[in-house]
Design a protein around this motif. Structure first.
Motif, PDB file in Angstrom:
ATOM      1  N   THR A  75      25.848  -0.712   7.451  1.00  0.00           N
ATOM      2  CA  THR A  75      24.912   0.207   6.807  1.00  0.00           C
ATOM      3  C   THR A  75      24.135  -0.493   5.706  1.00  0.00           C
ATOM      4  N   GLN A  76      23.047   0.131   5.296  1.00  0.00           N
ATOM      5  CA  GLN A  76      22.278  -0.319   4.145  1.00  0.00           C
ATOM      6  C   GLN A  76      22.832   0.419   2.933  1.00  0.00           C
ATOM      7  N   VAL A  77      23.120  -0.310   1.861  1.00  0.00           N
ATOM      8  CA  VAL A  77      23.757   0.317   0.702  1.00  0.00           C
ATOM      9  C   VAL A  77      22.754   0.665  -0.394  1.00  0.00           C
ATOM     10  N   ASP A  78      23.115   1.704  -1.133  1.00  0.00           N
ATOM     11  CA  ASP A  78      22.376   2.053  -2.338  1.00  0.00           C
ATOM     12  C   ASP A  78      23.381   2.120  -3.489  1.00  0.00           C
ATOM     13  N   TYR A  79      22.928   2.529  -4.658  1.00  0.00           N
ATOM     14  CA  TYR A  79      23.787   2.527  -5.839  1.00  0.00           C
ATOM     15  C   TYR A  79      25.027   3.416  -5.687  1.00  0.00           C
ATOM     16  N   THR A  80      24.977   4.428  -4.824  1.00  0.00           N
ATOM     17  CA  THR A  80      26.118   5.350  -4.696  1.00  0.00           C
ATOM     18  C   THR A  80      27.358   4.666  -4.118  1.00  0.00           C
ATOM     19  N   PHE A  81      27.178   3.567  -3.392  1.00  0.00           N
ATOM     20  CA  PHE A  81      28.326   2.851  -2.842  1.00  0.00           C
ATOM     21  C   PHE A  81      29.152   2.183  -3.941  1.00  0.00           C
ATOM     22  N   PHE A  82      28.602   2.084  -5.160  1.00  0.00           N
ATOM     23  CA  PHE A  82      29.296   1.499  -6.306  1.00  0.00           C
ATOM     24  C   PHE A  82      30.352   2.455  -6.855  1.00  0.00           C
ATOM     25  N   THR A  83      30.148   3.764  -6.674  1.00  0.00           N
ATOM     26  CA  THR A  83      31.077   4.761  -7.222  1.00  0.00           C
ATOM     27  C   THR A  83      31.711   5.665  -6.161  1.00  0.00           C
ATOM     28  N   GLU A  84      31.182   5.667  -4.947  1.00  0.00           N
ATOM     29  CA  GLU A  84      31.729   6.496  -3.872  1.00  0.00           C
ATOM     30  C   GLU A  84      32.364   5.575  -2.834  1.00  0.00           C
ATOM     31  N   PRO A  85      33.703   5.556  -2.755  1.00  0.00           N
ATOM     32  CA  PRO A  85      34.362   4.606  -1.853  1.00  0.00           C
ATOM     33  C   PRO A  85      34.098   4.894  -0.375  1.00  0.00           C
ATOM     34  N   VAL A  86      34.058   3.811   0.395  1.00  0.00           N
ATOM     35  CA  VAL A  86      33.998   3.903   1.857  1.00  0.00           C
ATOM     36  C   VAL A  86      35.427   3.778   2.352  1.00  0.00           C
ATOM     37  N   SER A  87      35.816   4.660   3.263  1.00  0.00           N
ATOM     38  CA  SER A  87      37.181   4.618   3.782  1.00  0.00           C
ATOM     39  C   SER A  87      37.194   4.560   5.299  1.00  0.00           C
ATOM     40  N   CYS A  88      38.222   3.904   5.799  1.00  0.00           N
ATOM     41  CA  CYS A  88      38.459   3.801   7.230  1.00  0.00           C
ATOM     42  C   CYS A  88      39.826   4.412   7.497  1.00  0.00           C
ATOM     43  N   GLU A  89      39.873   5.362   8.416  1.00  0.00           N
ATOM     44  CA  GLU A  89      41.135   5.972   8.821  1.00  0.00           C
ATOM     45  C   GLU A  89      41.392   5.600  10.277  1.00  0.00           C
TER      46      GLU A  89
END
Length: 161
Positions: A75-89
């Protein structure tokens, strides 16, 4: 009960040892690890499981990413990826394992809380609050309007009159 006195429990038997069913073991990685806002990153969810993996599910900030169902997510990241974690289940017939990470996204300063206009009596104290976000971390400088006089070099400022 299996042959020759062994128990099979519905799983394969290897060299006299039993494979114990377990939920997935998962490692989550990002490439590249540090990015500028607007750049692309690839998340890789490396998993092992017994019994086999049945599926993957990705989320950002707790919100499921529809259509992201493989072991990799780009994905293309923006500033929200700095505070909203990406998770894999990752799940199998025994259970699921969820791992998450934040992205070290470098982004320009943006205001989070505007300072509020304040009126006070001469001789009274006043508190001014202004919240900014940015990465790398910011230095906030307070100055008097129409003046080059620096009041303070910190993000929080209490100014007695």
């Amino acid at each position: 009960r299996g042959g020759k006195g062994g128990y099979l429990l519905g799983y394969r038997r290897l060299s006299g040892s039993f494979l114990v069913p377990d939920p997935p073991t998962v490692t989550l990685s990002i490439q590249p690890q540090t990015v500028q806002e607007g750049e692309r990153v690839t998340f890789t969810c490396l998993a092992t499981a017994n019994p086999e993996i049945k599926g993957y599910r990705w989320a950002k900030g707790g919100v499921i990413l529809e259509g992201a169902k493989e072991s990799k997510y780009e994905t293309q990241v923006d500033y929200t990826f700095f505070t909203e974690p990406v998770s894999c289940e990752v799940h199998n017939d025994v259970g699921s394992t969820n791992v998450s990470t934040l992205v070290d996204v470098h982004f320009a300063p943006r205001i989070v809380v505007d300072p509020k206009p304040t009126t006070t009596d001469i001789g009274s104290d006043v508190t001014l609050t202004c919240v900014w976000a940015g990465n790398p971390p910011l230095t906030l400088t307070w100055t008097k309007k129409e003046s080059n006089m620096v009041a303070l070099l910190f993000a929080w400022f209490f100014c007695p009159s």
